[in-house]
Design an enzyme around this catalytic site. Structure first.
Site, PDB file in Angstrom:
ATOM      1  N   CYS A  11     -37.819  31.755  11.647  1.00 59.19           N
ATOM      2  CA  CYS A  11     -38.132  31.704  13.092  1.00 59.19           C
ATOM      3  C   CYS A  11     -39.639  31.884  13.286  1.00 59.19           C
ATOM      4  CB  CYS A  11     -37.362  32.792  13.819  1.00 59.19           C
ATOM      5  SG  CYS A  11     -35.589  32.637  13.583  1.00 59.19           S
ATOM      6  N   ALA A  12     -40.406  30.993  12.733  1.00 63.14           N
ATOM      7  CA  ALA A  12     -41.870  31.108  12.755  1.00 63.14           C
ATOM      8  C   ALA A  12     -42.435  30.849  14.152  1.00 63.14           C
ATOM      9  CB  ALA A  12     -42.458  30.099  11.777  1.00 63.14           C
ATOM     10  N   ALA A  15     -42.890  27.201  14.901  1.00 65.47           N
ATOM     11  CA  ALA A  15     -41.601  26.547  15.179  1.00 65.47           C
ATOM     12  C   ALA A  15     -41.186  26.822  16.616  1.00 65.47           C
ATOM     13  CB  ALA A  15     -40.540  27.067  14.210  1.00 65.47           C
ATOM     14  N   ARG A  18     -44.035  25.230  19.254  1.00 63.62           N
ATOM     15  CA  ARG A  18     -44.356  23.802  19.332  1.00 63.62           C
ATOM     16  C   ARG A  18     -43.285  22.876  18.770  1.00 63.62           C
ATOM     17  NH1 ARG A  18     -50.313  21.697  19.245  1.00 63.62           N
ATOM     18  NH2 ARG A  18     -49.248  20.364  20.719  1.00 63.62           N
ATOM     19  N   SER A  36     -32.707  32.676   9.739  1.00 61.40           N
ATOM     20  CA  SER A  36     -33.672  33.761   9.624  1.00 61.40           C
ATOM     21  C   SER A  36     -33.156  34.779   8.627  1.00 61.40           C
ATOM     22  CB  SER A  36     -33.853  34.430  11.000  1.00 61.40           C
ATOM     23  OG  SER A  36     -34.690  35.568  10.883  1.00 61.40           O
ATOM     24  N   HIS A  78     -43.541  28.260   0.417  1.00 63.61           N
ATOM     25  CA  HIS A  78     -43.131  26.859   0.576  1.00 63.61           C
ATOM     26  C   HIS A  78     -42.557  26.292  -0.720  1.00 63.61           C
ATOM     27  CE1 HIS A  78     -46.052  26.106   4.209  1.00 63.61           C
ATOM     28  NE2 HIS A  78     -45.129  26.993   4.466  1.00 63.61           N
ATOM     29  N   LYS A  96     -47.914  22.841   6.707  1.00 61.92           N
ATOM     30  CA  LYS A  96     -49.126  22.787   5.902  1.00 61.92           C
ATOM     31  C   LYS A  96     -49.531  24.197   5.555  1.00 61.92           C
ATOM     32  CE  LYS A  96     -51.942  24.393   8.201  1.00 61.92           C
ATOM     33  NZ  LYS A  96     -52.143  25.653   9.001  1.00 61.92           N
ATOM     34  N   ARG A 164     -51.739  35.156   7.740  1.00 61.25           N
ATOM     35  CA  ARG A 164     -52.984  34.544   7.250  1.00 61.25           C
ATOM     36  C   ARG A 164     -53.902  35.545   6.543  1.00 61.25           C
ATOM     37  NH1 ARG A 164     -50.687  32.414  11.169  1.00 61.25           N
ATOM     38  NH2 ARG A 164     -50.688  30.191  11.640  1.00 61.25           N
ATOM     39  N   ASP A 176     -55.282  27.824   5.399  1.00 56.49           N
ATOM     40  CA  ASP A 176     -54.760  27.708   6.756  1.00 56.49           C
ATOM     41  C   ASP A 176     -55.543  26.715   7.619  1.00 56.49           C
ATOM     42  OD1 ASP A 176     -52.712  28.859   8.615  1.00 56.49           O
ATOM     43  OD2 ASP A 176     -54.515  29.129   9.812  1.00 56.49           O
TER      44      ASP A 176
HETATM   45  N1  LIG Z   1     -48.958  22.350  11.786  1.00 56.67           N
HETATM   46  C1  LIG Z   1     -49.500  23.239  12.603  1.00 56.67           C
HETATM   47  O1  LIG Z   1     -50.090  22.889  13.638  1.00 56.67           O
HETATM   48  C2  LIG Z   1     -49.370  24.694  12.285  1.00 56.67           C
HETATM   49  C3  LIG Z   1     -49.758  25.670  13.217  1.00 56.67           C
HETATM   50  C4  LIG Z   1     -49.554  27.009  12.902  1.00 56.67           C
HETATM   51  C5  LIG Z   1     -49.003  27.363  11.673  1.00 56.67           C
HETATM   52  N2  LIG Z   1     -48.676  26.389  10.778  1.00 56.67           N
HETATM   53  C6  LIG Z   1     -48.102  26.728   9.456  1.00 56.67           C
HETATM   54  O2  LIG Z   1     -46.780  27.188   9.667  1.00 56.67           O
HETATM   55  C7  LIG Z   1     -46.461  28.201   8.716  1.00 56.67           C
HETATM   56  C8  LIG Z   1     -46.028  29.448   9.474  1.00 56.67           C
HETATM   57  O3  LIG Z   1     -47.090  29.895  10.299  1.00 56.67           O
HETATM   58  P1  LIG Z   1     -46.800  30.825  11.592  1.00 56.67           P
HETATM   59  O4  LIG Z   1     -48.093  31.200  12.163  1.00 56.67           O
HETATM   60  O5  LIG Z   1     -45.809  30.167  12.479  1.00 56.67           O
HETATM   61  O6  LIG Z   1     -46.152  32.104  10.854  1.00 56.67           O
HETATM   62  P2  LIG Z   1     -45.201  33.261  11.386  1.00 56.67           P
HETATM   63  O7  LIG Z   1     -45.079  33.213  12.877  1.00 56.67           O
HETATM   64  O8  LIG Z   1     -45.634  34.521  10.749  1.00 56.67           O
HETATM   65  O9  LIG Z   1     -43.770  32.827  10.805  1.00 56.67           O
HETATM   66  C9  LIG Z   1     -43.464  32.798   9.454  1.00 56.67           C
HETATM   67  C10 LIG Z   1     -41.937  32.952   9.317  1.00 56.67           C
HETATM   68  O10 LIG Z   1     -41.626  32.946   7.931  1.00 56.67           O
HETATM   69  C11 LIG Z   1     -40.506  33.772   7.702  1.00 56.67           C
HETATM   70  N3  LIG Z   1     -40.780  34.634   6.540  1.00 56.67           N
HETATM   71  C12 LIG Z   1     -40.075  34.633   5.396  1.00 56.67           C
HETATM   72  N4  LIG Z   1     -40.552  35.522   4.534  1.00 56.67           N
HETATM   73  C13 LIG Z   1     -41.600  36.129   5.139  1.00 56.67           C
HETATM   74  C14 LIG Z   1     -42.475  37.170   4.753  1.00 56.67           C
HETATM   75  N5  LIG Z   1     -42.402  37.772   3.551  1.00 56.67           N
HETATM   76  N6  LIG Z   1     -43.427  37.539   5.643  1.00 56.67           N
HETATM   77  C15 LIG Z   1     -43.537  36.951   6.848  1.00 56.67           C
HETATM   78  N7  LIG Z   1     -42.708  35.953   7.264  1.00 56.67           N
HETATM   79  C16 LIG Z   1     -41.741  35.558   6.413  1.00 56.67           C
HETATM   80  C17 LIG Z   1     -40.239  34.579   8.966  1.00 56.67           C
HETATM   81  O11 LIG Z   1     -39.040  34.059   9.533  1.00 56.67           O
HETATM   82  P3  LIG Z   1     -37.686  34.934   9.591  1.00 56.67           P
HETATM   83  O12 LIG Z   1     -38.110  36.365   9.752  1.00 56.67           O
HETATM   84  O13 LIG Z   1     -37.005  34.380  10.779  1.00 56.67           O
HETATM   85  O14 LIG Z   1     -36.930  34.696   8.328  1.00 56.67           O
HETATM   86  C18 LIG Z   1     -41.427  34.256   9.869  1.00 56.67           C
HETATM   87  O15 LIG Z   1     -41.049  34.127  11.219  1.00 56.67           O
HETATM   88  C19 LIG Z   1     -47.704  28.362   7.838  1.00 56.67           C
HETATM   89  O16 LIG Z   1     -47.575  27.543   6.704  1.00 56.67           O
HETATM   90  C20 LIG Z   1     -48.838  27.834   8.734  1.00 56.67           C
HETATM   91  O17 LIG Z   1     -49.927  27.297   7.999  1.00 56.67           O
HETATM   92  C21 LIG Z   1     -48.835  25.081  11.077  1.00 56.67           C
END
Ligand SMILES: NC(=O)c1ccc[n+]([C@@H]2O[C@H](COP(=O)([O-])OP(=O)(O)OC[C@H]3O[C@@H](n4cnc5c(N)ncnc54)[C@H](OP(=O)(O)O)[C@@H]3O)[C@@H](O)[C@H]2O)c1
Length: 321
Positions: A11-12, A15, A18, A36, A78, A96, A164, A176
């Site tokens: 549940c990032a 996600a 956007r 999750s 990943h 990414k 990050r 990142d």
């Molecule tokens: N394409 C784009 O525009 C864009 C923009 C921002 C980020 N991103 C990418 O998306 C990815 C996630 O970024 P985000 O900012 O959305 O991250 P985030 O909010 O921290 O979410 C990461 C998710 O990963 C899961 N997770 C599993 N193991 C984890 C651990 N040990 N520590 C923390 N989280 C863990 C968690 O989901 P559960 O707790 O639900 O299992 C958490 O909600 C990264 O690869 C980032 O580079 C891409």
């Protein structure tokens, strides 16, 4: 073709903010379930997204009613979960950077190839029509011969517990934010770029990650690309292409919202012209690209490996310097 039955691992923030709202809106995708590690979080996110909650990533991958998964986990996770998804027979759209090193990227692309599955990296900006418009202006001679390229993507500092800032989760500015200017250079200068020098800035707060950096790349003809990225900077999201007769600049290059009106600034012969382009939704365009690749059984996109190779080369130059 029937909508692609899709599940989500984690549940990032990206996600929830956007990608899931766009998946709900996009007719080519049937959002089936979100998984999750935490059942309550799965329930909350699934309620927002209008799909089923699943407790555990393996449990989602075991479901036969899911054909594809979106993987928005921290970068260092990943490789493991994309491989698990491919082994479970799912097509994958991974956030990414696809992995944290080029060898792991090559392994995943090879695995997807052997299984006949589509694996794409969620670099959304490349699907925005503004870059095709820029490419056409350059090809039509708007700035003469291309002499130099500059691109920058940097964001202000996030809270200390953000993924990050954790080296174990694949954090750092290069992974990142560096992906964006590197991919922009590949998009606008072609795939034969080489890294000639790089620096990475260590985080003074002691997190152990790089919080910024600069890299110099060159094309075989000697056109230089100066790329800057950062996680503790005043916001910047821009590139410029400097030619023998003019300079073209695009702001909001990497994460424009769907209603943003792109403005290309063209400086030429002492005059400045602003070219306004139609808005575009790069999230929907990325989903369209992914579902079309699955429908067509498209082969791997070589730019994913080129980008991973260049990110490794930036790291190597920076640690040698
Ligand atoms: N394409 C784009 O525009 C864009 C923009 C921002 C980020 N991103 C990418 O998306 C990815 C996630 O970024 P985000 O900012 O959305 O991250 P985030 O909010 O921290 O979410 C990461 C998710 O990963 C899961 N997770 C599993 N193991 C984890 C651990 N040990 N520590 C923390 N989280 C863990 C968690 O989901 P559960 O707790 O639900 O299992 C958490 O909600 C990264 O690869 C980032 O580079 C891409």
């Amino acid at each position: 073709m029937a909508a692609l039955r899709t599940g989500v691992l984690g549940c990032a923030g990206i996600a929830r903010r956007r990608v899931l709202p766009s998946m709900r809106q996009y007719p080519g995708i049937d959002l089936v379930a979100v998984a999750s590690r935490d059942p309550d979080k799965a329930r909350r996110t699934a309620a927002e997204a209008g799909c089923e909650p699943v407790h555990g990533y393996d449990e989602l991958l075991a479901r036969p009613d899911i054909d594809a998964v979106y993987v928005p986990l921290p970068a260092a996770l990943h490789a493991r979960w994309v491989a698990a998804a491919l082994r479970a027979g799912k097509h994958v759209l991974a956030e990414k950077p696809l992995t944290t090193d080029a060898a792991a990227t090559a392994d995943l692309l090879a695995l997807a190839g052997r299984r006949g599955l589509v694996l794409r990296e969620n670099v959304m900006f490349v699907h925005h029509s503004q870059h095709r418009a820029v490419g056409r202006l350059v090809a039509d001679g708007a700035i003469g011969e291309v002499r130099a390229f500059r691109a920058a993507f940097a964001i202000p500092r996030l809270p200390d517990d953000d993924i990050r800032f954790d080296p174990a989760l694949g954090g750092g500015a290069l992974a990142d934010t560096g992906v964006y200017p590197v991919r922009a250079a590949l998009l606008l200068l072609g795939h034969h770029l080489q890294v000639t020098g790089a620096v990475l800035l260590r985080d003074g707060a002691g997190t152990g990650v790089d919080i910024g950096g600069t890299a110099l790349l060159r094309t075989p003809q000697g056109v230089g690309a100066h790329l800057t990225f950062g996680l503790d900077h005043a916001y910047r999201s821009r590139y410029e292409i400097w030619g023998s007769e003019g300079l073209l600049t695009l702001d909001r290059a990497f994460t424009p919202p769907a209603d943003h009106l792109p403005r290309v600034r063209l400086e030429r012969e002492g005059a400045v012209q602003e070219i306004v382009l139609p808005p575009d939704d790069q999230v929907l365009a990325t989903l369209a690209d992914f579902t079309e690749a699955v429908r067509a059984g498209a082969p791997a996109d070589p730019v994913i490996q080129r980008q991973a190779d260049l990110l490794d080369a930036v790291r190597a130059h920076a640690s040698a310097g």
